[in-house]
Design a protein around this motif. Structure first.
Motif, short mmCIF file in Angstrom:
data_model
loop_
_atom_site.label_atom_id
_atom_site.label_comp_id
_atom_site.label_asym_id
_atom_site.label_seq_id
_atom_site.Cartn_x
_atom_site.Cartn_y
_atom_site.Cartn_z
N LEU A 660 0.83 -1.21 0.00
CA LEU A 660 0.00 0.00 0.00
C LEU A 660 0.86 1.26 0.00
CD1 LEU A 660 -2.80 -1.03 2.53
CD2 LEU A 660 -2.98 -0.86 0.04
N ALA A 661 1.99 1.21 0.74
CA ALA A 661 2.87 2.37 0.78
C ALA A 661 3.46 2.64 -0.61
CB ALA A 661 3.99 2.14 1.80
N GLU A 662 3.79 1.56 -1.33
CA GLU A 662 4.34 1.73 -2.68
C GLU A 662 3.30 2.35 -3.60
OE1 GLU A 662 7.59 1.62 -5.06
OE2 GLU A 662 7.49 0.90 -2.99
N LYS A 663 2.03 1.89 -3.51
CA LYS A 663 0.97 2.47 -4.33
C LYS A 663 0.74 3.94 -3.96
CE LYS A 663 -1.60 -1.83 -5.15
NZ LYS A 663 -2.88 -2.53 -4.94
N LEU A 664 0.79 4.20 -2.64
CA LEU A 664 0.57 5.56 -2.18
C LEU A 664 1.66 6.49 -2.72
CD1 LEU A 664 -1.55 6.89 -0.39
CD2 LEU A 664 -0.03 6.58 1.57
N LYS A 667 1.07 7.08 -6.36
CA LYS A 667 -0.05 8.01 -6.56
C LYS A 667 0.40 9.46 -6.38
CE LYS A 667 -4.15 9.47 -3.99
NZ LYS A 667 -5.02 9.16 -2.83
N TYR A 668 1.17 9.71 -5.30
CA TYR A 668 1.60 11.08 -5.03
C TYR A 668 2.74 11.52 -5.95
CZ TYR A 668 -1.31 11.90 -0.92
OH TYR A 668 -2.36 12.13 -0.09
N ALA A 669 3.49 10.53 -6.46
CA ALA A 669 4.62 10.89 -7.32
C ALA A 669 4.15 11.64 -8.57
CB ALA A 669 5.39 9.63 -7.71
N LEU A 760 1.31 18.92 -0.25
CA LEU A 760 1.19 17.58 -0.82
C LEU A 760 2.13 16.60 -0.13
CD1 LEU A 760 -0.44 16.23 -3.09
CD2 LEU A 760 1.49 16.62 -4.61
N ASN A 761 3.36 17.04 0.16
CA ASN A 761 4.32 16.17 0.87
C ASN A 761 3.84 15.87 2.29
OD1 ASN A 761 6.24 15.74 -1.14
ND2 ASN A 761 7.17 17.75 -0.79
N ARG A 762 3.29 16.92 2.94
CA ARG A 762 2.77 16.68 4.29
C ARG A 762 1.58 15.71 4.26
NH1 ARG A 762 4.17 22.24 5.07
NH2 ARG A 762 2.14 22.93 4.32
N GLU A 763 0.75 15.84 3.23
CA GLU A 763 -0.39 14.93 3.11
C GLU A 763 0.08 13.49 2.90
OE1 GLU A 763 -4.15 14.29 0.03
OE2 GLU A 763 -3.14 16.23 0.13
#
Length: 817
Positions: A660-664, A667-669, A760-763
């Motif tokens: 999930l962390a990789e997908k997250l 997504k943000y990348a 965005l980074n904080r999110e």
């Protein structure tokens, strides 16, 4: 500086060799990279121990348990963690010799060390709160095999049959047999060649014979087996020709002397060498298990390390595959345990793990002063190299050859000259990290260890650290092994005991009356009497109602005694017995007497009703307790303890977390990339606006100067052209004002976009933190569910009159138990 990342180990900061300074960003190492193992090489004083201690600290904080073999006694420092960083915390552990050399009292030296550690941690962005989190994250324990200074270790389980996964693999079983035999004979002082030594061949044959059949051994039973082997031939020779009884007796006596020696008793009690229970506490908390072996002789060290490696290899084979890091095996000094030119018993299991452990999530980390201490096959299976200051040119050449070999199998090239220059410039606590998972090597300086690195602990210090720990940990609570026995029904009196037996002959019963005889398992020294009882044997199947999958089948055998008066069997108060129906006998022993039967038991029709009552009792009272994880929606396996279930949940949760962390991050990348592109364009636009303002300012200044000069020349000079220049100058001043406004607007746009990127980074960090909280299986409150059978899941195999063999002296002492 945020270094608390999911699955990332904070090891230090990148280091510039030219300026001899670190960069202000953390060096984070992906924990999953350790599944391809690591080797740490550096001479004394290079900071190798500090780096490896920091790596173990990071593993503990990430919930990764570890087995840490400590030949020098340094790793006990992992227990010297002081969140308050007070001088009084350091005082009992400082080295008095160091204080004396500095001309300080112990108290003053402790205060100096406390200040040093507080300032050192602060310089690396750490504090007492992080030390506190480290202590809360894992259990730290020092085990001392062969000694009671720390937690003693029992080796008895090391001779038990390996798991089925090992027994079914011929090569793995042979390696296990050979290394166990060699290490045992080495402890006895026998330098045995596996091919030519009779002692080695005999003991290996006996271990192989018992283990293939799933039979357990201990040292005492091995002595008896040597004297009376279960085999008649060794190879093609008769046993007596190959190894006569007289010689075998001498070998068994040597083993018996070892077992009887007072010093060996320290090996026979304590915590079992059970890898799962060493890696996790009974509550499922991960543990850093430190095995301090500095006090042992060379043969004892080899004996224990070989046993531990074999047990770890067997444990590894019973684990399901995973792509995440499940556990670590760390050895602080590999010298002598996997050399290039010899075959000690520790070498094969260690090399096997380096080749195969990746698939099981077990990371192997080895430390050494000289790269020649490790067989080249081991080096070639190591994905990460931590290289510190090396002692000799020969060591550097060995390292360069190894790195060149590893680089040959990767995508990137290998700059031997550049690498040699880097190795020559490494200083204290500065390491070169070559990771096959990264595009290029990195030079970094190690962070300050949270543990107080005071050097090797003394025996008394180890004893003090472990004094409040139990000498032997009890087995984990088995809460889900089988359905609990049904309690007696309220208001019913217990069944009365049978009367004193009378010397009656066996009664003659009608052919339709079922009867069986419980097996006689103890000698009838006082005479044999058969007592009549009622036996019910059945099976309860537990099925998952949702998936219709069969979870477990429970065999139940209940035994009832007759009460006084009318017969009304109460199965709810029946006694559960451990009985295999195949052990029941059809005929009694000769010369026995029999108890009197109630009239109802002689009517065949009664047993059909009793069968129905037995089935109803099983349906009402039997159930299977399982654990359920609300967060993952998983249910424990039948027979799986809460501790093992939590460990499995932690592994599954970690895999789910990583995915999930990789997908997250993916997504943000994309969002980050879009914002960064907008920022880049806005920055370029701002620069253009600034250039236009600058250009317009110059033009306006020139025009204004010309106009003023014309005005100074007099009225004749103030012509129509002069008036035109004045008008142009006024217009230029207006354009300059507008373009300044454009610059300010572009600057505001750029600032807003940068703020969006920060948001965005904080999110992302917030969502990653929330993900970590959701996958914490250790602190989750598990639900307990009771799985009950359907009526169709209850099978009655037998309801019968059962004759129980008892002593004939009136005590009715059961002889079948």
């Amino acid at each position: 500086m945020n270094y608390e990342k999911l699955g990332a180990f904070y090891l230090g900061r990148p280091y510039d060799l030219a300026s001899e300074a670190t960069r202000k960003v953390p060096l984070l190492y992906d924990s999953k990279d350790l599944t391809t193992h690591a080797v740490c090489v550096g001479m004394t004083g290079s900071g190798k121990t500090g780096l490896c201690v920091s790596l173990l600290e990071e593993a503990a904080m990430d919930g990764i348990p570890a087995l840490a073999i400590d030949p020098k006694g340094d790793l006990g420092n992992l227990l010297l963690t002081f969140p308050d960083l007070k001088p009084g915390d350091f005082a009992p552990w400082v080295n008095e010799d160091d204080a004396r050399r500095k001309g300080l009292s112990v108290e003053d030296y402790a205060a100096e060390q406390a200040t040093l550690w507080r300032d050192g941690l602060a310089s690396w962005g750490q504090d007492g709160d992080r030390i506190r989190r480290l202590r809360d994250a894992a259990d730290f324990a020092i085990f001392t095999p062969g000694s009671e200074a720390g937690l003693p270790v029992s080796i008895l389980s090391s001779f038990a049959a390996p798991p089925e996964a090992v027994r079914s693999d011929g090569d793995l079983l042979r390696e296990r047999v050979a290394s166990t035999t060699t290490s045992l004979l080495g402890l006895m002082g026998v330098d045995a060649d596996p091919i030519r030594s009779r002692e080695h061949i005999l003991i290996a044959t006996l271990l192989d014979h018992h283990w293939r059949a799933g039979g357990d051994l201990d040292l005492a039973s091995l002595i008896g087996t040597i004297q009376a082997p279960p085999v008649s031939r060794i190879g093609v020779l008769e046993l007596e020709s190959f190894y006569p009884a007289k010689d075998r007796f001498e070998l068994s006596m040597r083993l018996n002397n070892l077992l009887a020696a007072p010093g060996f008793q320290g090996w026979m009690s304590g915590h079992p060498l059970d890898v799962q229970r060493l890696l996790y506490t009974s509550s499922g908390k991960p543990r850093i298990a430190i095995f301090s072996i500095a006090h042992l002789s060379e043969s004892e060290r080899m004996f224990f390390v070989s046993l531990l490696l074999n047990q770890t290899l067997g444990w590894m084979r019973t684990r399901p595959g995973t792509t995440s890091l499940r556990a670590l095996l760390y050895m602080d000094e590999i010298f002598g345990y996997a050399p290039p030119s010899a075959e000690p018993p520790s070498k094969k299991p260690l090399l096997t793990m380096l080749k195969q452990a990746r698939a099981y999530g077990l990371g192997v980390v080895l430390a050494t002063q000289n790269p020649v201490d490790l067989d080249y096959k081991g080096l070639s299976n190591t994905g990460t190299w931590f290289l510190g200051r090396l002692q000799t040119e020969r060591d550097k050449m060995r390292v360069l050859e190894g790195l060149e070999g590893v680089a040959a199998g990767s995508k990137g090239g290998f700059d031997r000259g550049g690498m040699e220059e880097i190795l020559a410039g490494l200083g204290k606590r500065v390491f070169l990290m070559h990771n096959v998972h990264e595009s290029e090597p990195v030079v970094f300086q190690t962070r300050w260890a949270m543990s107080y690195l005071r050097g090797p602990l003394t025996r008394e210090q180890v004893k003090r650290l472990m004094q409040d720990r139990p000498r032997a940990e009890p087995p984990p609570e088995e809460r889900a092994v089988a359905a609990p026995q049904a309690p007696p029904v309220a208001g019913r009196a217990p069944v009365a005991a049978a009367a004193r037996p009378a010397g009656r002959a066996r009664p003659v019963l009608a052919p339709g009356v079922p009867q069986v005889f419980l097996p006689l398992r103890r000698p009838a020294d006082k005479g044999l009497h058969y007592r009549p009882q009622l036996l019910g044997v059945g099976q309860v199947v537990y099925v998952d109602r949702g998936t219709k999958k069969k979870l477990s089948a429970e065999d139940v055998a209940l035994l009832l005694s007759w009460g006084e008066g009318a017969i009304d069997p109460d199965w709810d108060s029946g006694r559960a017995i451990d009985l295999d129906p195949a052990d029941l006998e059809k005929a009694p022993q000769e010369g026995a007497t029999f108890g009197e039967l109630p009239p109802e038991t002689e009517r065949a029709g009664q047993y059909k009703g009793w069968e129905k009552d037995f089935a109803d009792a099983l349906y009402r009272n039997r159930h299977l307790e399982l654990f359920r994880s609300p967060s993952l929606g998983l249910i424990s396996e039948p027979g799986e303890s809460e501790s093992d279930f939590r460990v499995r949940l932690a592994e599954l949760g970690r895999e789910k977390r990583d995915a999930l962390a990789e997908k997250l991050r993916d997504k943000y990348a994309k969002k980050v990339a879009r914002l960064e592109e907008r920022i880049r364009k806005s920055t370029m636009a701002l620069e253009r606006e600034k250039e236009q303002v600058s250009h317009q300012s110059v033009q306006t200044a020139i025009s204004l100067g010309t106009t003023l000069l014309s005005a100074f020349l007099g009225r004749k000079a103030f012509s129509r052209s002069t008036l035109g220049r004045a008008t142009t100058t006024a217009r230029g001043i207006g354009r300059r004002s507008r373009e300044k406004q454009d610059v300010e607007r572009a600057r505001r746009d750029l600032a807003a976009q940068k703020e969006q990127l920060d948001d965005l980074n904080r999110e992302l960090e917030s969502e990653l933190d929330e993900l970590e909280d959701r996958t914490d299986a250790l602190s989750e409150k598990l639900e307990t569910i009771a799985l009950r059978p359907r009526k169709s899941d209850v099978k009655v195999r037998l309801v019968s009159l059962a004759w129980s063999p008892c002593a004939a002296d009136g005590t009715l002492e059961p002889l079948w138990e």
